[in-house]
Scaffold this active site. Structure first.
Site, mmCIF file in Angstrom:
data_model
loop_
_atom_site.group_PDB
_atom_site.id
_atom_site.type_symbol
_atom_site.label_atom_id
_atom_site.label_comp_id
_atom_site.label_asym_id
_atom_site.label_seq_id
_atom_site.Cartn_x
_atom_site.Cartn_y
_atom_site.Cartn_z
ATOM 1 N N GLN A 147 2.328 -9.472 11.882
ATOM 2 C CA GLN A 147 2.445 -8.735 10.626
ATOM 3 C C GLN A 147 3.894 -8.424 10.276
ATOM 4 O O GLN A 147 4.338 -8.642 9.160
ATOM 5 C CB GLN A 147 1.655 -7.426 10.687
ATOM 6 C CG GLN A 147 1.640 -6.668 9.371
ATOM 7 C CD GLN A 147 1.440 -5.173 9.551
ATOM 8 O OE1 GLN A 147 2.304 -4.462 10.049
ATOM 9 N NE2 GLN A 147 0.263 -4.694 9.163
ATOM 10 N N GLY B 114 -1.594 -12.360 7.089
ATOM 11 C CA GLY B 114 -1.418 -13.351 6.045
ATOM 12 C C GLY B 114 -0.206 -14.224 6.276
ATOM 13 O O GLY B 114 -0.059 -15.282 5.649
ATOM 14 N N LYS C 65 7.991 -2.127 9.112
ATOM 15 C CA LYS C 65 6.921 -2.346 8.139
ATOM 16 C C LYS C 65 7.456 -2.325 6.701
ATOM 17 O O LYS C 65 8.445 -2.979 6.393
ATOM 18 C CB LYS C 65 5.797 -1.323 8.373
ATOM 19 C CG LYS C 65 4.989 -1.632 9.643
ATOM 20 C CD LYS C 65 3.914 -0.630 9.921
ATOM 21 C CE LYS C 65 2.754 -0.661 8.946
ATOM 22 N NZ LYS C 65 1.798 -1.769 9.240
ATOM 23 N N ASP D 218 0.806 -1.220 0.000
ATOM 24 C CA ASP D 218 0.000 0.000 0.000
ATOM 25 C C ASP D 218 0.838 1.268 0.000
ATOM 26 O O ASP D 218 0.278 2.368 -0.021
ATOM 27 C CB ASP D 218 -0.915 0.009 1.229
ATOM 28 C CG ASP D 218 -1.914 -1.137 1.214
ATOM 29 O OD1 ASP D 218 -2.187 -1.670 0.125
ATOM 30 O OD2 ASP D 218 -2.416 -1.502 2.288
ATOM 31 N N HIS E 217 4.302 -11.548 6.154
ATOM 32 C CA HIS E 217 3.431 -12.077 5.103
ATOM 33 C C HIS E 217 4.254 -12.640 3.943
ATOM 34 O O HIS E 217 3.886 -13.646 3.328
ATOM 35 C CB HIS E 217 2.541 -10.922 4.624
ATOM 36 C CG HIS E 217 1.414 -11.322 3.731
ATOM 37 N ND1 HIS E 217 0.205 -10.678 3.747
ATOM 38 C CD2 HIS E 217 1.290 -12.282 2.790
ATOM 39 C CE1 HIS E 217 -0.601 -11.210 2.854
ATOM 40 N NE2 HIS E 217 0.031 -12.200 2.255
#
Length: 810
Positions: free
Chosen positions: A699, A719, A645, A502, A653
């Site tokens: 995450q 995920g 992140k 994103d 993920h």
């Protein structure tokens, strides 16, 4: 029962706070002062609850955002308060404590406790000053209320007179945001009552109920709290009266004084406190069950209390719950030389997948209501991890997600199970489409068909979200056409609003190499399905499209060393050799292997780059180096601190894709090294580094560029859980369902001499024993089914019996 004292000095040295109890399928928190609150889940997708190792957390109905019934204040210290508590007060000494270490927090040299997190239940055992207590929290199967089964025993030599007080803090409105923020409204709509000793918690009771419109916050609703098996001697429903001014959950005034005030809250804030008197001779024990859930006190509450007043009812229901979950988890298990891996695969990975499947990204201590529903791309992937456990239930969820596809071939960003209306949902604006959403169909739909053998599923007609309908095969065709109709200057798919990451800002016509490789994967799968369905024209058309896409990827995405990440609409190339920041990206390399675009020689080359540049002690970074200078109109990852992140963090993920890529390349040593690097159980003795739960995936983890290197965040709903389970079961252990049978193709570390897999496949049990005396990493030398040697490494489903003994030599 006396809980043994634990050697604190040893724990400080090892920084281990608990252990895996494989026999009982539990994680046992031996020490309550964990670095973060370590949580578990109760209930189902109808009535759900989160509970931590200190009994913190909240309860909700259908949705943590639109159906919240008890409060949580996010981002506080500790992160899990308030919760569902039982306080104990000694009427002689005036001492008080809680039946979980928090919220009172007695000194740990005097207060001993363990928390056992299991499959949709948690049990707390405490031993303090001659009083032992055990509290089991669970939601009975098929019910929309929770139970707190409480036992207390006098282990001392003198009679004890105690009082127990329950406590929850109620919402004033089921809409989470409304309850926490719009106080000028919600502080005037609460109505509390006590009916025959059962608390009735009412919100918006001056408005009629609207059961047909769940998301409408302005409607009358009730919950109840009662106690079965003990007489109520007092109550409080006003939070301020119970806690007192300038106090906290650690020292409520009512608990300190030892007596309820029988308050009835009108407006402001409510609580659920019921008082029970307990008198125990030495060695004597008593028990009762708190029931709390949806409905009116006089109706549903009265029924629930009566049901659990039956002797042994709570124990019976907890046993049924355990059996239900443990039966599910028996569909796949392993025995490997790695005990921590066994603990994860046999219980916690699968349980993590089931919880993530249930709640997507909508209910945890972190996701505490800001997301409402099932994220489209998240949920399609989440289904992958549970197909072998709940294939029929997963099929229903899969069908719902397929009906979230728009007639354009794109998808709704979020599907809300409690309000979804296929055929009449508004289509997203063009600017809101995400390029990867429907590409995940090509992972999950074939996986469902291969797991079940349900080939007719491809011909099933399902509606689109906005209008029209098509077979599942036609839905897949639409998904491919969606990206083919949105190509950029280099004939690669446009990134649109997002392409899984994103943070990339590609512009209206910017192109994504990651989705180009997903599209390649999709075309390969589509060709296979078209051949299966005898759709010759579609097969030929897709083969031509695949050949052209391969050439376009080769021309624009391969730089001679690795695959670039993306191309902005102004021509800027992300992840190229001369990129100062984000020079190498993980996803294009792993998906180049996974999709088959990279041949064996190239695969080895790019995977070596990944290992040398992106691998850390705790997993693979999403890219390297991190971004510090780039403009926000290039990449939003620069907003994040380095090493976190999407800015060169270890995004968990993605780790499973690297495991798969290395397994496809035949490198079992590295596939296993990658898997262990981010496997939660591998951090059980390093909990001070990881901080969050060592039994579930998360995450992301701070990478080497962060001063918090190794710290992990956002547990449970990721995920990462699905791809961990999928990669370890189908690529490391190598037991892969096919349309008409099963392939056995493990890729393991060379020092695994023997290992086993037990798997249920289409109702047939396979007990597979692997022998690896040659120290191989990949390749099946011999396959024996029920005493008969077979050619190759494939077993047709028709030759499997009910029970099968399979011997595999690598």
């Amino acid at each position: 029962m006396v809980i043994p004292s634990l050697p604190v000095c040893l724990y400080r040295f090892n920084m281990q706070y608990g252990h895996f109890d494989d026999k009982n399928k539990e994680y046992v928190v031996d020490r309550p002062d964990t670095p973060e609150s370590w949580s578990n889940y109760l209930g189902s997708t109808e009535y759900g609850a989160i509970i931590t190792n200190n009994a913190g957390g909240y309860s909700f109905y259908n949705s943590a955002a639109s159906g919240r019934i008890t409060r949580l204040r996010p981002n506080t210290i500790p992160m899990d308060q308030p919760g569902r508590y039982i306080y104990l007060h000694d009427r002689d000494s005036k001492d008080f404590w809680s039946a979980s270490w928090q919220p009172v927090g007695k000194p740990l040299d005097k207060y001993r406790t363990v928390c056992r997190h299991g499959t949709a239940y948690s049990v707390f055992e405490t031993d303090y000053n001659g009083i032992f207590s055990e509290t089991s929290y669970f939601v009975p199967l098929g019910k929309i209320y929770e139970c707190w089964h409480f036992k207390v025993k006098n282990t001392g030599s003198e009679k004890r007179s105690l009082r127990a007080f329950t406590f929850v803090e109620y919402v004033a409105n089921w809409q989470m945001w409304m309850d926490l923020i719009n106080l000028q409204y919600t502080q005037y709509i609460l109505t509390m009552n006590v009916i025959d000793g059962i608390i009735d918690h009412g919100t918006n009771l001056h408005l009629p109920p609207k059961p047909e419109d769940f998301e409408e916050g302005g409607q009358g609703r009730h919950t109840f709290m009662g106690i079965a098996g003990a007489k109520i001697s007092g109550y409080d429903t006003d939070r301020k009266k119970f806690i007192g001014p300038y106090r906290s959950y650690a020292n409520p005034l009512v608990v300190e004084q030892g007596e309820c005030t029988n308050s009835i809250a009108v407006s402001d804030n409510g609580c659920g406190t019921l008082q029970v008197d307990i008198d125990l001779e030495p060695g004597e024990e008593m028990q009762f069950t708190v029931v709390m859930g949806i409905g009116e006190a006089a109706l549903e509450g009265k029924t629930a209390v009566a049901e659990f007043s039956k002797s042994g009812k709570a124990t019976e229901e907890l046993h049924k719950l355990k059996k239900y979950w443990h039966t599910k988890l028996n569909n796949f298990s392993v025995q490997s030389p790695d005990a921590e891996l066994n603990s994860m695969v046999n219980m916690w990975s699968q349980y993590n997948c089931l919880i993530t499947y249930a709640w997507s990204r909508a209910a945890s201590l972190v996701y505490s209501g800001e997301r409402n529903g099932l994220g489209y791309r998240d949920t399609l992937q989440d289904i992958l991890g549970v197909l072998h456990i709940i294939p029929e239930e997963a099929k229903q969820r899969l069908e719902m997600m397929i009906t979230g596809q728009v007639s354009t071939g794109g998808a709704m960003p979020v599907v809300k199970p409690f309000s979804h209306k296929p055929g009449s949902e508004p289509a997203p604006l063009e600017k809101d489409y995400r390029s990867d959403d429907c590409m995940w169909m090509f992972n999950t739909i074939p996986a469902y068909v291969k797991e079940t053998g349900d080939l007719d599923f491809y011909r099933k007609i399902l509606p689109y979200s906005d209008n029209g309908e098509g077979t599942v095969f036609e839905h897949l065709k639409k998904a491919i056409e969606f990206n083919l109709n949105r190509l950029g200057a280099n004939n690669l798919p446009c990134g649109l609003h997002a392409d899984w990451n994103d943070c990339l800002v590609l512009g209206e016509k910017g192109e994504t190499v990651f989705v180009a490789l997903q599209l390649r994967f999709a075309l390969v799968i589509y060709i296979e399905i078209a051949d299966l369905l005898n759709e010759i024209d579609e097969q030929n058309r897709a083969q031509k499209l695949l050949a052209k896409l391969d050439a376009d990827i080769e021309k624009s995405a391969w730089n001679g060393e690795w695959y670039i990440r993306a191309i902005k609409d102004n021509g800027l190339r992300y992840g190229d050799k001369d990129s100062e920041e984000g020079n190498l990206w993980l996803n294009p390399q792993t998906w180049a292997v996974y999709s088959g675009h990279a041949n064996a020689e190239r695969s080895r080359k790019i995977l070596d780059h990944v290992y040398n540049k992106l691998f850390t002690h705790y997993g693979l970074m999403v890219c390297d180096p991190p971004y510090a200078k780039a403009d926000l109109d290039v990449i939003k990852a620069v907003l994040f601190n380095k090493g976190t992140k999407e800015n060169s963090g270890v995004f968990c993920h993605t780790q499973g894709w690297a495991v798969i890529a290395e397994a496809l390349a035949g490198n079992g040593n590295r596939a296993y090294e990658y898997f262990r690097a981010y496997m939660p159980a591998a951090m059980n003795t390093k909990a001070e580094i990881r901080e969050i739960e060592p039994y579930v995936y998360c995450q992301s983890t701070h990478s080497k560029y962060s001063t918090r290197y190794g710290a992990s965040r956002l547990p449970w709903l990721s995920g990462a859980a699905t791809w961990a389970m999928y990669s370890v079961s189908q690529y490391i252990f190598g037991v892969r369902p096919e349309y008409n049978g099963i392939t056995i193709d493990p890729c393991v570390p060379e020092n695994w001499n023997n290992f086993k897999v037990n798997r249920l496949f289409r109702g047939k049990r396979m007990n597979i024993s692997f022998e690896n005396s040659s120290g191989s990493q990949k390749g099946v030398r011999k396959l024996v089914l029920n005493g008969k040697e077979l050619d190759g490494n494939y077993i047709d489903a028709d030759v499997l019996g009910t029970e099968n003994e399979i011997i595999v030599a690598l």
